[in-house]
Write an enzyme that holds these catalytic residues in place. Structure first.
Site, PDB file in Angstrom:
ATOM      1  N   HIS A 196      63.338  52.971 -69.163  1.00 36.64           N
ATOM      2  CA  HIS A 196      62.591  53.179 -70.272  1.00 36.64           C
ATOM      3  C   HIS A 196      63.589  53.233 -72.043  1.00 36.64           C
ATOM      4  CE1 HIS A 196      60.209  56.777 -68.359  1.00 36.64           C
ATOM      5  NE2 HIS A 196      59.616  55.404 -68.332  1.00 36.64           N
ATOM      6  N   ARG A 302      42.057  57.916 -76.140  1.00 39.24           N
ATOM      7  CA  ARG A 302      42.873  58.425 -74.938  1.00 39.24           C
ATOM      8  C   ARG A 302      42.697  60.346 -75.684  1.00 39.24           C
ATOM      9  NH1 ARG A 302      45.272  53.443 -73.927  1.00 39.24           N
ATOM     10  NH2 ARG A 302      45.052  52.804 -71.901  1.00 39.24           N
ATOM     11  N   ARG A 340      37.264  59.173 -75.704  1.00 35.53           N
ATOM     12  CA  ARG A 340      37.269  59.675 -74.403  1.00 35.53           C
ATOM     13  C   ARG A 340      37.753  61.166 -73.509  1.00 35.53           C
ATOM     14  NH1 ARG A 340      41.024  56.180 -69.959  1.00 35.53           N
ATOM     15  NH2 ARG A 340      42.421  57.384 -70.994  1.00 35.53           N
ATOM     16  N   GLU A 439      35.867  51.664 -64.568  1.00 31.22           N
ATOM     17  CA  GLU A 439      37.090  51.678 -64.155  1.00 31.22           C
ATOM     18  C   GLU A 439      37.156  51.870 -62.039  1.00 31.22           C
ATOM     19  OE1 GLU A 439      39.596  54.044 -66.866  1.00 31.22           O
ATOM     20  OE2 GLU A 439      37.908  55.193 -66.050  1.00 31.22           O
ATOM     21  N   ASN A 462      42.989  48.785 -66.389  1.00 34.37           N
ATOM     22  CA  ASN A 462      43.589  48.971 -65.679  1.00 34.37           C
ATOM     23  C   ASN A 462      43.927  49.951 -64.367  1.00 34.37           C
ATOM     24  OD1 ASN A 462      45.205  48.128 -68.046  1.00 34.37           O
ATOM     25  ND2 ASN A 462      44.825  50.355 -69.580  1.00 34.37           N
ATOM     26  N   ASP A 463      42.911  50.829 -64.632  1.00 30.11           N
ATOM     27  CA  ASP A 463      41.961  51.016 -62.865  1.00 30.11           C
ATOM     28  C   ASP A 463      41.745  49.584 -62.628  1.00 30.11           C
ATOM     29  OD1 ASP A 463      43.294  53.700 -62.415  1.00 30.11           O
ATOM     30  OD2 ASP A 463      42.120  53.918 -64.517  1.00 30.11           O
ATOM     31  N   ARG A 473      48.427  50.945 -59.403  1.00 38.57           N
ATOM     32  CA  ARG A 473      49.296  50.433 -60.727  1.00 38.57           C
ATOM     33  C   ARG A 473      50.623  50.894 -61.068  1.00 38.57           C
ATOM     34  NH1 ARG A 473      44.582  53.322 -65.068  1.00 38.57           N
ATOM     35  NH2 ARG A 473      46.695  53.325 -66.878  1.00 38.57           N
ATOM     36  N   CYS A 514      39.010  48.185 -73.118  1.00 37.62           N
ATOM     37  CA  CYS A 514      39.652  48.881 -73.384  1.00 37.62           C
ATOM     38  C   CYS A 514      41.177  49.261 -73.526  1.00 37.62           C
ATOM     39  CB  CYS A 514      38.829  50.588 -73.901  1.00 37.62           C
ATOM     40  SG  CYS A 514      38.707  51.286 -72.416  1.00 37.62           S
TER      41      CYS A 514
HETATM   42  C1  PEP Z   1      42.292  51.438 -68.150  1.00 42.46           C
HETATM   43  O1  PEP Z   1      41.853  52.321 -66.962  1.00 42.46           O
HETATM   44  O2  PEP Z   1      42.329  50.610 -68.202  1.00 42.46           O
HETATM   45  C2  PEP Z   1      41.945  52.368 -69.314  1.00 42.46           C
HETATM   46  C3  PEP Z   1      41.566  51.999 -70.623  1.00 42.46           C
HETATM   47  O3  PEP Z   1      42.120  53.748 -69.446  1.00 42.46           O
HETATM   48  P1  PEP Z   1      44.196  54.396 -68.713  1.00 42.46           P
HETATM   49  O4  PEP Z   1      44.824  53.296 -68.602  1.00 42.46           O
HETATM   50  O5  PEP Z   1      43.932  55.883 -69.996  1.00 42.46           O
HETATM   51  O6  PEP Z   1      44.143  54.521 -67.484  1.00 42.46           O
HETATM   52 MG    MG Z   2      41.643  54.375 -66.730  1.00 42.98          MG
END
Ligand code: PEP
Ligand code: MG
Length: 553
Positions: A196, A302, A340, A439, A462-463, A473, A514
């Site tokens: 970290h 977020r 969101r 997602e 990301n999801d 992830r 995003c």
């Molecule tokens: C994603 O899933 O890409 C996203 C932007 O949301 P988070 O990273 O907060 O899950």
């Molecule tokens: Mg997400």
């Protein structure tokens, strides 16, 4: 010159793992622990347990404050370290060890130190780089509690002139507290690229050398260049090396000021296609930096970060204050403020919700699923967002949607809350936009149909990677699946499919990206090619992505 003096001024090279991009200069300063060395005698079990309880409360407050500062200065990823510290602070194994040592006659401060050390040893022994790096976090947490128990002050590293700090290891707490006005870089003999501390160094833009070869305190005060790119610390550099550093520094400043000049320019391709370039934020404080960097709107707020790192839930008024602050700030920009709704569950646990443990949390009650179960909490948030919409172009975005029913149920709740506000004569935007995150593969495949109920879409890559490739992830051993060309292609195809469906459903509908992928300039062209109308990235990436867009035909 005497031999000893010679060793202080002799040129030396120390090797390590470099973190960061640009070389820096400073005088070597060894960090000494500011934890009091005294010990306290055992005062009796009740007194020791009371002292422990109040030290834990104080430590929690300190960690939360550092977390908030880090969130504002370095963003969400960096700040998440302090959520881990808060979790370690109330870890049952840690508390059991401390309590049983106190019960057998050990003073609380010593009990905390030995429990911290023994759990750090357990982490270190784990055959997983991520988990073994948590040993430093455990030590940080226990030494914080011990310092408080012994009456020490909160540590702060600052001082005179430019310096390169040297320590056996720096805790994430120490790193977040570094005074960047005088600390130009740091060197640790321990640590790893995944720790970290390293994550924080990147987010705070402080070059570092970790796992460096050890050298002695005799070099305190020596002049040094830290070059992260070649992974070297040059002690007593030559005149030639100093002049090379001057060139690098000039290049870095030129690069930074060139990126700054982009802040007022539009994100438009060479052929004239205008791309909306917005910012991802987790708090109103982050919105200010985004505004300064030229973001045209907020593509992802977020909101869950208003809920995390605390024992209770934020009230409607507290949320309204946060959302409306951002709405007012961005009222001079063309883009919306996309809030969101609460996206917790899976890796973002929220103990205040009291949810049950699940076997597969990433496939469980998270995002919109949880909100539609906990409707009282959801309604409070929707009211706060609706009230904030009176102050700017606010929009509501739902996370983790898989079907149209989830959107319809949410829209019914929004309609009911609108009615209540009308009845109470409270202002809000009657035409507030409602959109969803893409997602899940289901949302991407069905985007055309879902567009009947949505004003806009934003792809959470990301999801989307996680659910498309069936690769957690959080699991660094599976990162190769996401990084490979063969992992990228199915995600790009889903984005293209969604975008075609959305654009066919209506000219006024838009789709953005995003997830972290939006900040990767190597992929900008592919994302625009797949039909993205908007990109939303964290603030440090806005200028680079804009520059990339402006270079595309
Ligand atoms: C994603 O899933 O890409 C996203 C932007 O949301 P988070 O990273 O907060 O899950
Ligand atoms: Mg997400």
């Amino acid at each position: 010159m005497p031999l000893r003096e010679q060793s202080k001024t002799k040129r030396r090279e120390i090797r390590g793992i470099g973190i960061g991009e640009w070389a820096v200069w400073g005088k070597i300063r060894f960090v000494s622990s500011e934890i009091p060395t005294k010990t306290l005698a055992y005062r009796g079990m009740r007194e020791e347990k009371e002292a422990l309880a109040s030290a834990l409360t104080e430590a929690r407050a300190e960690i939360a404050a550092i977390g908030r500062r880090t969130l504002a200065a370095a963003g969400r990823e960096a700040a998440s370290i302090f959520e881990i510290h808060e979790m370690l602070l109330c870890d049952p194994d840690f508390l059991d060890l401390v309590n049983s040592a106190i019960e057998s006659g050990t003073p609380a401060a010593d009990a905390v130190a030995s429990a911290g050390e023994s759990l750090a040893g357990v982490f270190e022994g784990l055959d997983d780089e991520y988990l073994s790096a948590r040993a430093a976090d455990m030590r940080d947490v226990s030494s914080r509690v011990r310092r408080i128990l012994l009456g020490g002050k909160s540590e702060k590293k600052s001082g005179e002139g430019q310096m390169i700090l040297v320590a056996r290891d720096l805790s994430p707490g120490d790193t977040a507290g570094l005074d960047t006005a005088c600390v130009t870089g740091f060197v640790t003999f321990a640590g790893s690229v995944n720790s970290h501390t390293a994550i924080l160094a990147r987010a705070m833009d402080i070059p570092a050398l970790v796992r460096a070869e050890e050298f002695s305190k005799e070099l305190e005060g020596a002049s040094a260049i830290l070059d992260p790119e070649s992974g070297r610390l040059l002690i007593n550099p030559t005149a030639e090396e100093m002049s090379r550093l001057a060139d690098i520094t000039a290049k870095r400043e030129a690069e930074r000021s060139r990126l700054r000049t982009l802040s007022a320019l539009p994100a438009v391709t060479k052929s004239g296609r205008r791309i909306a370039l917005y910012a991802n934020i987790g708090s109103p404080a982050e919105a200010e930096a985004a505004h300064r960097s030229g973001a045209e709107g907020i593509g992802l707020f977020r909101s869950e970060f208003l809920f995390m790192g605390r024992g209770d839930l934020p009230s409607e008024d507290e949320q309204y204050e946060a959302y409306s602050r951002v709405a007012r700030l961005f009222s001079d920009r063309t883009g919306p403020i996309v809030i969101r709704t609460l996206d917790v569950g899976a890796d973002k646990a929220l103990p205040a919700l009291g949810s049950e443990a699940e076997d597969n949390p990433a496939l469980g009650m998270r995002g919109i699923r949880l909100c539609l179960e906990k409707t009282a909490i959801f309604r409070t948030q929707l009211r706060a967002i609706l009230r904030a919409s009176a102050h700017g172009r606010v929009a509501i975005m739902l996370p983790m949607v898989t079907n149209i029913d989830e959107i319809r149920r949410t829209k019914r709740l929004i309609a009911e809350e609108k009615n209540r506000l009308r009845f109470e004569e409270i202002e809000f935007d009657e035409n507030i936009g409602v959109g969803i995150m893409i997602e899940t593969p289901a949302a991407a495949i069905m985007a055309k149909e879902l567009a009947g109920e949505c004003d806009f879409f934003s792809v959470g890559t990301n999801d989307l990677f996680q659910y498309t490739l069936a690769a957690d992830r959080q699991n660094s051993r599976l990162a190769y699946l996401t990084e490979a060309e063969s992992g990228l292609e199915p995600v790009l195809r889903l984005i293209r499919l969604a975008s075609d469906g959305i654009h066919a459903a209506g000219e006024d509908k838009w789709i953005g990206i995003c997830g972290e992928m939006a900040a990767d300039t190597a992929l900008t062209e592919a994302l625009l090619g797949a039909g993205a109308d908007e990109l939303s990235v964290s603030t440090p990436y806005i200028a680079r992505v804009k520059e990339k867009i402006r270079g595309i035909e």
